[in-house]
Enzyme design. Structure first.
Site, PDB file in Angstrom:
ATOM      1  N   ARG A  99      75.546 -29.403 109.542  1.00 41.55           N
ATOM      2  CA  ARG A  99      76.255 -30.652 109.839  1.00 41.55           C
ATOM      3  C   ARG A  99      76.062 -31.105 111.288  1.00 41.55           C
ATOM      4  O   ARG A  99      76.218 -32.283 111.605  1.00 41.55           O
ATOM      5  CB  ARG A  99      77.747 -30.477 109.560  1.00 41.55           C
ATOM      6  CG  ARG A  99      78.082 -30.422 108.073  1.00 41.55           C
ATOM      7  CD  ARG A  99      79.559 -30.225 107.861  1.00 41.55           C
ATOM      8  NE  ARG A  99      80.013 -28.944 108.411  1.00 41.55           N
ATOM      9  CZ  ARG A  99      81.275 -28.517 108.344  1.00 41.55           C
ATOM     10  NH1 ARG A  99      82.200 -29.271 107.792  1.00 41.55           N
ATOM     11  NH2 ARG A  99      81.605 -27.340 108.843  1.00 41.55           N
ATOM     12  N   LYS A 103      74.564 -12.510 100.225  1.00 43.27           N
ATOM     13  CA  LYS A 103      75.811 -11.975  99.697  1.00 43.27           C
ATOM     14  C   LYS A 103      76.985 -12.616 100.436  1.00 43.27           C
ATOM     15  O   LYS A 103      76.791 -13.131 101.553  1.00 43.27           O
ATOM     16  CB  LYS A 103      75.837 -10.448  99.847  1.00 43.27           C
ATOM     17  CG  LYS A 103      76.172  -9.953 101.256  1.00 43.27           C
ATOM     18  CD  LYS A 103      76.577  -8.508 101.220  1.00 43.27           C
ATOM     19  CE  LYS A 103      77.076  -8.057 102.592  1.00 43.27           C
ATOM     20  NZ  LYS A 103      78.495  -8.249 102.823  1.00 43.27           N
ATOM     21  N   HIS A 117      76.028  -3.339  98.915  1.00 44.33           N
ATOM     22  CA  HIS A 117      75.089  -2.477  99.632  1.00 44.33           C
ATOM     23  C   HIS A 117      75.052  -1.050  99.086  1.00 44.33           C
ATOM     24  O   HIS A 117      73.995  -0.521  98.736  1.00 44.33           O
ATOM     25  CB  HIS A 117      75.464  -2.399 101.112  1.00 44.33           C
ATOM     26  CG  HIS A 117      75.400  -3.690 101.840  1.00 44.33           C
ATOM     27  ND1 HIS A 117      74.426  -4.636 101.618  1.00 44.33           N
ATOM     28  CD2 HIS A 117      76.192  -4.213 102.808  1.00 44.33           C
ATOM     29  CE1 HIS A 117      74.621  -5.674 102.412  1.00 44.33           C
ATOM     30  NE2 HIS A 117      75.684  -5.439 103.140  1.00 44.33           N
TER      31      HIS A 117
END
Length: 512
Positions: free
Chosen positions: A60, A166, A258
């Site tokens: 942005r 993730k 993980h």
């Protein structure tokens, strides 16, 4: 005729990388500055990127191409490893960096990106291949993918790939909803869910170590292995991210993704061939074999913790509840330890202990595989009448992931001199000293693999769902239980309950 080795893939790191443009959503964020652009610069510095490779950043913040290039230059100078910054190499690399400001909720942004992509491809001769990287807040993933789909950016003469950071959802339901949003635009074989742990050299080396050597694989099962410990300890706290971490916790942040992926890599069956789908099939099969706990089993086999204030290294350290943005009664787990069992023939009955936490004594990630002791102990003491503890008698294989990557094997040896005085010794392999070459960062490896179309080290949706199914019962019970937090001091190895969990099995945590 020589026998073909299915795990030997000499071309994996020699295949040419096709020209492409990487579009980064969230290009003004920490991930881009700390990891992505430094990794891409290093690939360019090592001449591993194709001619005409380009980056098109978006966020942005209003910036020109030159403003964005200068910001990325500062990031590369600050975060590059090994002092590799070279002004000449940077100038060449920066020529391929472009920027398009805009809000991902604005449909017009994607039309502007389409026009900029056409300009970049023509200017850089980057070909028609495009890779989109979601480095935004996870809540914006579905929005970005929908914008790509509605604007037609997912279609073109070349390939279109999506890299997703993730977390892959907050729970099983949201993970499935996110996947459904992605599936409407990108086929599964063009989706790359990135888990940087799988890009670390030692995690990759687990497969080479197991399947490339005849000495260890016959012992890699319940007949010879007593238990496995996986530790991911952090010395730091939440580092100003208290409000974000309060909604996540250690179990979601580290174990669900993980460490369960690391466990799957350690425990998986050998694939028939070393190809992306074959390797990922076996990791997925392993994750589906992890026993899902019943509610009454959770508090016996899963321990949450939260660090409290303490004096560490001569300075006062805040407890989690005193961190900025954290509620004074927060029940967030900054530590999690879980006992997992794998219900298959190879591992039935063998505990896999996984722990992770913040504000522990040191930063270390390793895998410790303890083998059974000899069936008849001829040397019960050290020759001086002192009993050898059972854990010292047992052989121990340690796979070190960080900070120093390598492998150690501990065994007993006779001490020089009279009598049979035994002491543990280690054989050590260290990446740096053994190869004398720099190991690429995880993001370097993973980004290059995605450009090549190699998904071996990436997470597939069925693996994401399998790991959420294992973790969700623990999260559910923990959410319904009020814990007496904090239950460990900053700078210690976690709550007493985690030690008691192992003691019930006759085991103890290894101190790395």
């Amino acid at each position: 005729m020589s026998e073909q080795n299915p795990f030997h893939d000499p071309l994996r790191f020699e295949r040419s990388v096709p020209p492409c443009t990487l579009v980064i959503f969230g290009a003004n964020g920490d991930l881009t500055r700390r990891k992505l652009v430094p990794a891409l610069y290093r690939l360019a510095f090592d001449r591993k990127l194709p001619q005409g490779f380009a980056i098109l950043g978006n966020s942005r913040t209003k910036m020109s191409d030159d403003d964005f290039r200068e910001k990325m230059r500062e990031a590369v100078e600050k975060y590059s490893e090994d002092n590799s910054f070279d002004s000449g190499a940077w100038r060449d690399f920066a020529c391929g960096i472009f920027y398009e400001p805009g809000d991902v909720n604005d449909p017009d942004l994607y039309q502007r990106l389409a026009r900029r992509l056409a300009e970049v491809e023509k200017k850089r001769q980057a070909g028609a291949n495009v890779m989109f990287y979601l480095a935004t807040q996870p809540s914006q993933y579905a929005t970005v993918v929908e914008g790509i789909g509605q604007s037609g950016l997912h279609e073109g003469a070349g390939w279109r790939r999506l890299i997703v950071e993730k977390p892959f959802g907050h729970d099983l339901r949201s993970a499935r909803e996110l996947n459904e949003s992605i599936r409407r635009v990108f086929p599964e074989n063009e989706v790359y869910r990135i888990d940087h742990y799988l890009g670390k050299e030692t995690v990759q080396n687990i497969q080479a170590f197991r399947f490339g050597n005849g000495i260890f694989e016959p012992l890699w099962n319940r007949r010879y292995v007593n238990h496995v410990q996986i530790t991911a300890a952090e010395e730091i706290g939440v580092e100003g991210r208290g409000s974000f971490y309060q909604e996540t916790g250690a179990l979601r942040d580290m174990i669900q993704n993980h460490l369960l992926q690391v466990m799957a890599t350690v425990a998986m069956e050998p694939p028939a061939v070393f190809e992306p789908d074959a390797v990922r099939d076996e990791r997925a099969k392993l994750l589906r074999s992890v026993r899902v706990m019943k509610p009454e089993e959770v508090l016996l086999n899963a321990v949450p913790g939260q660090y409290g204030p303490a004096r560490v290294g001569g300075r006062e350290v805040l407890g989690f509840r005193q961190e900025p943005g954290v509620a004074p009664e927060a029940q967030t787990d900054t530590y999690a330890a879980v006992t997992f069992y794998v219900d298959n023939w190879r591992w039935a009955g063998i505990p896999f202990y996984i722990r992770t936490g913040k504000r522990l004594p040191k930063r270390v990630t390793d895998i410790a595989i303890r083998f059974n002791s000899a069936p008849l102990s001829l040397f019960r003491n050290n020759g001086a009448g002192e009993q050898l503890p059972p854990d010292i008698q047992a052989n121990l294989l340690i796979l070190r992931i960080q900070p120093e990557e390598g492998i150690s094997l501990r065994f007993l040896s006779k001490h020089p001199g009279d009598g049979m005085r035994l002491r543990p010794v280690s054989m050590d392999f260290n990446y740096g000293s053994s190869f004398g070459a720099r190991s690429p960062s995880a993001y370097e490896t993973l980004l290059l693999d995605a450009m090549r179309g190699d998904g071996t080290l990436y997470t597939r949706q069925d693996m994401v769902e399998a790991s959420w199914q294992v973790v969700e019962p623990i999260l559910q019970v923990w959410s319904e239980t009020k814990f007496d937090f904090p239950n460990y001091e900053a700078g210690t190895w976690g709550p007493k309950a985690a030690d008691e969990m192992l003691a019930r099995h006759g085991h103890a945590w290894r101190i790395p």
